[in-house]
Design an enzyme around this catalytic site. Structure first.
Site, PDB file in Angstrom:
ATOM      1  N   ALA A 114      45.642 110.656 -10.058  1.00 20.91           N
ATOM      2  CA  ALA A 114      44.589 109.657 -10.291  1.00 20.91           C
ATOM      3  C   ALA A 114      45.017 108.293  -9.742  1.00 20.91           C
ATOM      4  O   ALA A 114      44.246 107.622  -9.038  1.00 20.91           O
ATOM      5  CB  ALA A 114      44.294 109.563 -11.789  1.00 20.91           C
ATOM      6  N   TRP A 143      58.168 106.828 -13.767  1.00 15.43           N
ATOM      7  CA  TRP A 143      59.241 106.635 -14.749  1.00 15.43           C
ATOM      8  C   TRP A 143      60.162 107.860 -14.893  1.00 15.43           C
ATOM      9  O   TRP A 143      61.084 107.815 -15.690  1.00 15.43           O
ATOM     10  CB  TRP A 143      58.635 106.303 -16.124  1.00 15.43           C
ATOM     11  CG  TRP A 143      57.449 107.147 -16.500  1.00 15.43           C
ATOM     12  CD1 TRP A 143      56.138 106.772 -16.408  1.00 15.43           C
ATOM     13  CD2 TRP A 143      57.444 108.484 -17.000  1.00 15.43           C
ATOM     14  NE1 TRP A 143      55.315 107.804 -16.810  1.00 15.43           N
ATOM     15  CE2 TRP A 143      56.094 108.866 -17.185  1.00 15.43           C
ATOM     16  CE3 TRP A 143      58.438 109.417 -17.310  1.00 15.43           C
ATOM     17  CZ2 TRP A 143      55.714 110.123 -17.661  1.00 15.43           C
ATOM     18  CZ3 TRP A 143      58.065 110.676 -17.784  1.00 15.43           C
ATOM     19  CH2 TRP A 143      56.719 111.008 -17.955  1.00 15.43           C
ATOM     20  N   SER A 151      50.987 109.792 -10.331  1.00 14.97           N
ATOM     21  CA  SER A 151      49.958 110.780 -10.673  1.00 14.97           C
ATOM     22  C   SER A 151      48.860 110.818  -9.605  1.00 14.97           C
ATOM     23  O   SER A 151      48.698 109.873  -8.817  1.00 14.97           O
ATOM     24  CB  SER A 151      49.349 110.418 -12.026  1.00 14.97           C
ATOM     25  OG  SER A 151      48.716 109.167 -11.923  1.00 14.97           O
ATOM     26  N   LYS A 160      58.256  98.273  -6.854  1.00 15.20           N
ATOM     27  CA  LYS A 160      57.752  98.089  -8.227  1.00 15.20           C
ATOM     28  C   LYS A 160      57.986  99.363  -9.045  1.00 15.20           C
ATOM     29  O   LYS A 160      57.373 100.394  -8.793  1.00 15.20           O
ATOM     30  CB  LYS A 160      56.247  97.789  -8.217  1.00 15.20           C
ATOM     31  CG  LYS A 160      55.772  97.271  -9.575  1.00 15.20           C
ATOM     32  CD  LYS A 160      54.304  97.450  -9.814  1.00 15.20           C
ATOM     33  CE  LYS A 160      53.940  98.822 -10.280  1.00 15.20           C
ATOM     34  NZ  LYS A 160      54.487  99.220 -11.586  1.00 15.20           N
ATOM     35  N   PRO A 161      58.877  99.284 -10.048  1.00 18.21           N
ATOM     36  CA  PRO A 161      59.066 100.440 -10.930  1.00 18.21           C
ATOM     37  C   PRO A 161      57.953 100.510 -11.972  1.00 18.21           C
ATOM     38  O   PRO A 161      57.165  99.587 -12.121  1.00 18.21           O
ATOM     39  CB  PRO A 161      60.407 100.131 -11.606  1.00 18.21           C
ATOM     40  CG  PRO A 161      60.501  98.642 -11.604  1.00 18.21           C
ATOM     41  CD  PRO A 161      59.756  98.151 -10.385  1.00 18.21           C
ATOM     42  N   CYS A 188      58.285 116.324 -10.974  1.00 16.62           N
ATOM     43  CA  CYS A 188      57.062 116.686 -10.246  1.00 16.62           C
ATOM     44  C   CYS A 188      57.114 118.138  -9.804  1.00 16.62           C
ATOM     45  O   CYS A 188      56.125 118.853  -9.872  1.00 16.62           O
ATOM     46  CB  CYS A 188      56.864 115.763  -9.054  1.00 16.62           C
ATOM     47  SG  CYS A 188      58.232 115.749  -7.903  1.00 16.62           S
ATOM     48  N   GLU A 204      53.105 110.693  -2.866  1.00 14.53           N
ATOM     49  CA  GLU A 204      53.807 111.860  -3.422  1.00 14.53           C
ATOM     50  C   GLU A 204      53.305 112.003  -4.847  1.00 14.53           C
ATOM     51  O   GLU A 204      53.632 111.188  -5.706  1.00 14.53           O
ATOM     52  CB  GLU A 204      55.313 111.640  -3.383  1.00 14.53           C
ATOM     53  CG  GLU A 204      55.835 111.492  -1.966  1.00 14.53           C
ATOM     54  CD  GLU A 204      57.331 111.218  -1.945  1.00 14.53           C
ATOM     55  OE1 GLU A 204      58.079 111.976  -2.567  1.00 14.53           O
ATOM     56  OE2 GLU A 204      57.727 110.226  -1.333  1.00 14.53           O
TER      57      GLU A 204
END
Ligand code: NAD
Length: 472
Positions: free
Chosen positions: A216, A138, A214, A162-163, A269, A235
């Site tokens: 995870a 996001w 992320s 897919k956002p 990031c 990424e």
């Protein structure tokens, strides 16, 4: 709320304006079962799309034009759902168009002859791979989506994108803007809550999953692709250090360093997420950063004049609050900020932390918010060791007056990209690849294109070896 079409009501979910904390719109909550038909349409569209590289280049350039024409409406929607200032939204849309144009120039991957001593003419020819799934976060919904669809489409693949459910709207609008320039089903946007992403990542007809998000979730996506042995590019998060050398001109670099950490409310990031300053300059560095943190204009992204918007969503705000709370409880001091702002929405005061124990999670983990710990160091070796001492390896920077010395220190950083006297500026033509927990695979530039192609090798007997290929 937008008015829905009559007929059977499809499921929707609310989209929150982070500047108010209130729902302002809805997005379709597509079910995982819908993916079969969508991926199949992407697979069918692949045959026509891959056949003509010149037509692809023309379509991608037309798509870039269409994005620029829609900049105003896209930017307003992006700022509303993401929270970033309008100027940053405009820049994000400009980069989306620029990425399309850059990859429009790469639709003809060069065949590569193989030279050896056999009487054989061997050649590597590049082939597209099929429908690609892109899953994005996001923080830069449009720009990160473009970093995926521009190389994938240039390579001749089709895509299902897919956002994040926190920012579905600008991406849906971008999808309809692009649909006017691209053949049907070449790029489809799907929106919905989990397990939509997990199902897309494990779909048997998807040939490459390219994910940004992320660590995870990246691990979970990698596990989802294992069953079908699908190619995966990840990424992931970063915890970039900025190492200030003892010859740095603090007044000169303070603005740039501040914005390298706080742009997009720190939700980048490869933002500066830790600063290491020599003990002699420590107080001066803290003061310069704290002065900027306390005077920056914080407000809704859609309001003219806002420099720093809210955190994008409630869970992320809670995480930032928790990391700062833990650091303060462990003895850190807030030279600026340190708490939520008393106003509606997900606002957190721009925060500079000093005297932070180096093992605090706000130092060792990724805060992804408007918070910056500043840590002192005595020797350069100590600073480099600390900079390299996390599980992340996305980027890093070194700041000083003697550029050769700064570059020698930058060479020692264990990460994918290192900058001197700036941070987080990328060229469209460069490879982008984090190491350690920051990623898997290479995006960006021609490397990003080849990540979406497969080599196909043809051998045939011949008398003469093949001609030398001109360097690209
Ligand atoms: P996230 O991992 O929570 O979500 C990313 C995407 O994955 C979203 O679209 C989400 O809906 C989807 N998703 C969630 N669970 C899934 C599952 N089980 N399977 C498949 N998809 C799933 O990340 P986020 O909070 O949206 O974004 C912030 C993170 O992204 C930060 O760690 C940041 O550093 C990272 N990031 C990395 C880069 C990079 O280029 N390295 C760029 C931007 C952001």
């Amino acid at each position: 709320m937008a008015r829905r079409a009559p007929g059977p009501t499809p499921r929707h979910f609310a989209v929150i304006d982070p500047a108010t904390g209130e729902a302002f719109e809805e997005a379709p909550d597509q079910r995982p079962e819908e993916l079969d038909a969508i991926v199949e349409r992407a697979r069918l569209a692949w045959a026509g799309w891959r056949a003509d590289p010149d037509a692809r280049a023309d379509a991608l350039r037309a798509a870039a034009d269409a994005v620029e024409t829609a900049e105003d409406v896209l930017a307003r929607l992006l700022s509303r759902e993401q929270g970033k200032p309008l100027t940053e939204s405009g820049a994000e849309i400009a980069r989306t168009a620029a990425r399309l144009r850059y990859f429009a120039g790469l639709t003809h991957p060069r065949n590569r002859p193989i030279r050896d001593d056999r009487p054989m003419r061997s050649e590597v020819r590049w082939r597209s791979i099929g429908p690609v799934a892109a899953i994005v976060p996001w923080n830069f919904p449009l720009q990160l989506a473009a970093a995926k669809f521009a190389p994938a489409l240039a390579a001749g693949n089709t895509m299902v994108l897919k956002p994040s459910p926190f920012t579905p709207l600008a991406t849906r609008l971008l999808g309809s803007v692009l649909a006017a320039a691209l053949p049907r089903d070449v790029l489809r946007v799907v929106t919905g809550r989990e397990p939509l992403g997990a199902r897309l990542a494990s779909h048997p007809c998807i040939r490459h999953v390219t994910f940004t998000g992320s660590v995870a979730t990246g691990r979970s996506v990698a596990a989802s692709t294992a069953g079908s042995l699908t190619r995966v590019t990840l990424e992931l998060g970063g915890n970039d250090a900025a190492v200030l050398l003892d010859d740095v001109d603090v007044d000169r670099i303070a603005d740039q360093l501040f914005w390298a950490a706080f742009r997009n409310c720190g939700q980048v990031c490869m933002a500066v997420k830790r600063v290491y300053a020599p003990t002699r300059l420590y107080a001066k560095v803290v003061e310069a950063l704290a002065q900027r943190a306390s005077t920056v204009t914080v407000g809704p992204g859609s309001e003219p004049g806002t420099q720093l918007g809210p955190v994008n969503n409630a869970p992320q705000l809670a995480r930032v609050e928790d990391l700062v709370g833990q650091a303060l409880a462990a003895g850190a001091r807030a030279a600026a900020g340190g708490q939520r702002l008393q106003r509606p929405g997900y606002f957190f005061a721009p925060t500079i932390l000093t005297d932070v124990p180096p093992d605090s999670p706000v130092v060792t983990d990724e805060q992804f918010g408007p918070v910056l710990p500043v840590l002192p160091y005595r020797t350069l070796d100590e600073a480099v060791e600390a900079a390299n001492g996390t599980r992340f390896g996305l980027g890093g920077s070194v700041w000083g007056t003697d550029l050769d010395r700064a570059e020698a220190v930058a060479e020692r950083l264990e990460c994918g990209t290192a900058w001197i006297n700036h941070h987080a500026e990328l060229s469209l033509a460069q490879p982008f690849a984090g190491i350690k927990d920051s990623g898997l695979g290479v995006a960006g530039g021609p490397w990003g294109l080849y990540g979406n192609l497969r080599p196909f090798v043809v051998h045939r007997p011949c008398d003469r070896p093949p001609a030398e290929e001109a360097p690209r």
